[in-house]
Structures are given as C-alpha cells and as structure tokens.
Design an enzyme around this catalytic site. Structure first.
Site, PDB file in Angstrom:
ATOM      1  N   ARG A 232      72.093  75.757  78.612  1.00 39.47           N
ATOM      2  CA  ARG A 232      73.567  75.756  78.586  1.00 39.47           C
ATOM      3  C   ARG A 232      74.111  74.331  78.645  1.00 39.47           C
ATOM      4  O   ARG A 232      75.204  74.061  78.134  1.00 39.47           O
ATOM      5  CB  ARG A 232      74.097  76.623  79.716  1.00 39.47           C
TER       6      ARG A 232
ATOM      7  N   GLU B 198      68.802  74.765  81.765  1.00 42.24           N
ATOM      8  CA  GLU B 198      69.099  73.559  80.982  1.00 42.24           C
ATOM      9  C   GLU B 198      69.716  73.848  79.633  1.00 42.24           C
ATOM     10  O   GLU B 198      70.424  73.008  79.074  1.00 42.24           O
ATOM     11  CB  GLU B 198      67.816  72.734  80.804  1.00 42.24           C
TER      12      GLU B 198
ATOM     13  N   LYS C 214      58.883  75.739  86.481  1.00 42.07           N
ATOM     14  CA  LYS C 214      58.545  77.140  86.259  1.00 42.07           C
ATOM     15  C   LYS C 214      57.157  77.443  86.825  1.00 42.07           C
ATOM     16  O   LYS C 214      56.317  76.547  86.954  1.00 42.07           O
ATOM     17  CB  LYS C 214      58.525  77.449  84.753  1.00 42.07           C
TER      18      LYS C 214
END
Length: 491
Positions: free
Chosen positions: A340, A338, A266
């Site tokens: 899910r 991640e 990120k």
C-alpha cells in the site's frame, strides 16, 4: 519465455484427415448428427465414432467433456477426441473445451474440426491459454507444443475473430512469465528491461529512477525499497490508441519483486512464494501488451512501482514516519504492509500527471483476502458503482472470479495514528478492507476508482481449467474486456 502454440485456420479438408499427425478433435452435437468431417472419420475408422456415440458412456458424458479414441485404425493420428458440444456453446464452455483439448494434446500437434460449431475464436483462446509451460530454469526442457490447426467452413472469418483473443492470450502469457520468474532473475532492473521491450509494440515507456522519485516526494514508495540493493523504480507505459486528448484509463500495479516483510520479517515457511508479490505489476504489463497487440482504440496508461522489501541496516523500521507524495504522513506500524505504501504514491502521481478518466489498482496485497475469498475470487473495492459494475460484468464474461467487498468510515477509523496522519495497518480484523481504506485516502474525490486485491488468484498451487499451476495471469482478460466495453471507441 513461453511461446504460444502455433495456431492456424484452414478450410475443411476431409481427405487430409487420413494423414494429419497428433490428435484430431471433432464436435458431436446432442442430436448425434455427424458433420462431413466426422462422417469421414467414422468411415476411415470403420464406424468407431458411431459405436462410441451409441455407448452408455457417451450418454453419461457431460456437455463439453471429451471421449478419446486412441490409436484409431485407418488414421495416422494418435487419437480422435470426441467432444459433446452443442452448435452454439457458451463462450465460457467453448474456452474450457479448447483448454481440455490442449491438455489432451500435450506437446502433440492437434487438428480441430469446428465445422458447424460456433465460437471457434473462444475454443482457440482456450487452447492458447492452457497451452503454457514455464521451464526457463530447468536443464531438461519440455517438448515444444505442437501446432493447432482449426478446420473451419469460413477460415478467414474465424481467423479474424480469433486474432484479438489470441492477442489477449499473449498478454496473459507475458504476465505469467513475469510472475513465475524467481527474484534473483526478475530484479527491479530486469523488470524494467522487459517492460521497455513493449516499445516494440508501440507502447511509450518512461522510467523514473530514485532521484526523480525523491524529487516528486514519493517517500512512502522509497521507504519500502531502502533496505535493498535493488533500486526502486516507477515505470510508466502509455498506449494511445484512442482519440487525441481523451483522458486515459490508469492501471496501477504493485511490483514488489520480492517481499521478505522487511524488519517485520515473514515466517520462513512459504516465503519462497513471495516472488509473486509483483503480480499486480505483472497484470498491468500484460494488459498493456494485449492492448498493443490488438491495436485497441483506447487511451490507457499503466504505471507500476518496482521495489524489493528487504531487511538491512538501511531498512525502514516499525514506528518510522514517512511522508507520501500527497503530503500525508504515515506511521509505518508493520513493514510487511508495504504494498500500500508503494501504491499510494504511484496512484497520486497518476492522478496528478496523467489526469485519468478512471483508475484501477491491482496488488497481491493481503493474506486476509485469501482467508476471506480463498483462491476463487479477487476482492474488489470501489467508490463508483457504474465502473465497478462494468468491471464485474467483464470479469464474469471472462470467467475470472471477482467479488465486491465493502468500504466504510468505521474501517477507515481503524487507521488512526497517534503520531501521524495515519498508520499503514488497521489491525487483524478486516485486513483487506482496511488496506483498501488506506488506498482510498489517496484517491481524489471525483476520481472513479477500483482496488483489486489479487493475493488469492495471481498464483495457485494446482491446475485450473484455463491455466496450469503457478502464475495465472488473472485480470488481463477482464481488464482488456473492460477497456473494450467502456473505454474503447470504434472507428
């Protein structure tokens, strides 16, 4: 850890009003008829209440708003808070009034005269919800909240009505504490410790460690945490307050204690907020806490997948293919998708091991949800109209914003992979919907299911009516009400 403001319910004692400390709240109906307590306060303050309610400012005051008379003569109290309120306010308005009084009182003690006004339990809930602060990691602590005393015509009845609502508030606070904790404190191991404490309330708690998860075939969940030194875990919490043998409601929570995005790192700006990426697991824990505290007559199982998503030489890579517990293979196109991967394995295990009557998963899953709905509503996806209808009704009753979103084959097709059964992302368009479609692939055909994307509502930057900025505890109240409405059996 935050503690609820001490609440008590006592008979109306107008003589005691001269010496109570802190603030006194009194409700003034639109017809300006003063209750016995209000008349007593008016006499003690030499007509200050009558003058205030005869003013132009009072006429312009909206229902539910507060006018404060500070340092009133004739009283030891610091202020008298006049609230314009009908005798039968809505549940929502009563909660907001309680919250407003809590804000006005701050750390001070408060005495609330609820004579002649209904909804004392909802006013008390508002006081409890808004009276929250998290200062565990500050060297200078805020002053503890003073007690709140409710003077009622029938205090025993009011206390009995308030008890289950206060139990829910305790569950909300439990969730907020978890979500507000920094990731160096709330590791996966510490998270387990706090959930194991629910045993003291009668919740059965089991913990599955990595060896057990690998034996079950949870390759999707395990790949998320393989780059971190914190071990991945699944915690199963069972509340069996219903009839023996009745299938439980299953609540599934995403518990990513910190999310760097993994190899798909990120941006640095805002990454500090990813301490709240375990918000779904926090809500599940808060609901289990609330159900146990109020001794709900229902069977509910809460399951949370606890992982940390970190980049390292052991981390899962974009392009890797992993195998889920279900047996389906997944191409990991983006390691920052991640949540899910965690949920799909826990959801499958819940269906296989617990045989639930229905299943609801919660996750701070997608930024796309925030783009679509902002911080006002959680995104709701479902394969079952009666179940989702009952949930939306419960959420509305509790003032927890929720909006149903679509599902469909066209969105599902966006998950096709050239090398595996599916990929874990469907591209930028409809990101929250394709995430829900991914999860739907792990829902059995006959299983009523709701997916709640709470990315926009779990943690906020500014104060709300019923919560200060930070963790909100969104979902605890709505899910508790859903359990009461749809799954709980009265004796």
């Amino acid at each position: 850890m935050a503690e609820l403001r001490a609440l008590s319910f006592l008979p109306v004692d107008t003589d005691a009003l001269t010496t109570v400390p802190g603030r006194i709240a009194v409700f003034i109906t639109p017809d300006l008829k003063l209750s016995a307590g209000a008349r007593r306060l008016n006499r003690l303050t030499k007509g200050a209440l009558a003058r205030a309610t005869a003013s132009e400012a009072w006429d312009k005051l909206a229902e539910g708003k507060v006018m404060s008379l500070n340092w009133p003569a004739g009283l030891e109290a610091d202020a008298v808070d006049l609230v314009k309120l009908s005798r039968r306010p809505s549940h929502s308005l009563a909660r907001k009034v309680g919250a407003a009084l809590a804000v006005a009182a701050g750390a001070s003690a408060m005495t609330v005269l609820v004579e002649g006004t209904n909804r004392a339990e909802e006013i008390a809930l508002g006081v409890a919800l808004r009276g929250y602060g998290f200062d565990d990691h500050k060297t200078t602590k805020a002053d503890a909240f003073g007690p709140a005393t409710f003077m009622c015509a029938k205090p025993e009845e009011a206390a009995a009505a308030a008890a289950p609502r206060i139990a829910v508030a305790e569950g909300v606070h439990f969730t907020r504490d978890l979500v507000n904790e920094p990731a160096n404190v709330l590791t996966t191991t510490e998270f387990v410790t706090r959930l194991e404490a629910l045993r003291d309330l009668g919740v059965e708690v089991d913990v599955l460690e990595e060896a057990a998860l690998a034996k079950l075939g949870m390759g999707a969940l395990l790949c998320v945490g393989q780059g971190s030194d914190s071990p991945s875990k699944v915690v199963i919490m069972r509340w069996t307050g219903g009839a023996k043998g009745d299938a439980p409601l299953a609540l599934i929570g995403k518990g990513v204690v910190f999310d760097t995005g993994g190899i798909s790192l990120k941006p640095a700006a805002g990454m500090e907020d990813m301490t709240m990426d375990m918000g779904g697991a926090g809500v599940v824990a808060g609901v289990m806490h609330a159900l146990a505290k109020r001794n709900a007559k229902a069977n509910v199982v809460g399951m949370v997948g606890l992982v940390e998503n970190m980049p390292s030489g052991n981390a899962v890579r974009p392009g890797d293919v992993v195998t889920s517990m279900k047996g389906d293979t997944i191409e990991v196109v983006n390691t920052d998708a991640e949540g899910r991967l965690v949920l799909c394995d826990v959801m499958w295990h819940a269906q296989e091991a617990e045989k639930p009557a229905a299943m609801i998963d919660l996750a701070t899953l997608t930024g796309a949800c925030i783009i679509a709905l902002g911080h006002e509503n959680a995104a709701v996806f479902s394969n079952n109209d009666p179940l989702v209808g009952a949930f939306l009704k419960a959420a509305e009753a509790e003032d927890e914003g929720a909006w149903r979103m679509p599902l469909g084959q066209a969105y599902d097709d966006m998950l096709k992979s050239p090398v595996a059964d599916m990929k874990n992302v469907g591209g930028r368009p409809a990101g929250s919907i394709t995430a829900a479609q991914f999860l739907k692939r792990f829902v059995k055909d006959d299983m009523p299911w709701i997916h709640l994307d709470i990315a926009g509502v779990a943690h906020v930057k500014s104060d709300l009516d019923l919560s200060p900025k930070g963790a909100t505890g969104w979902g605890v109240r709505a899910l508790d009400r859903l359990v009461a409405d749809m799954f709980e059996k009265s004796e």
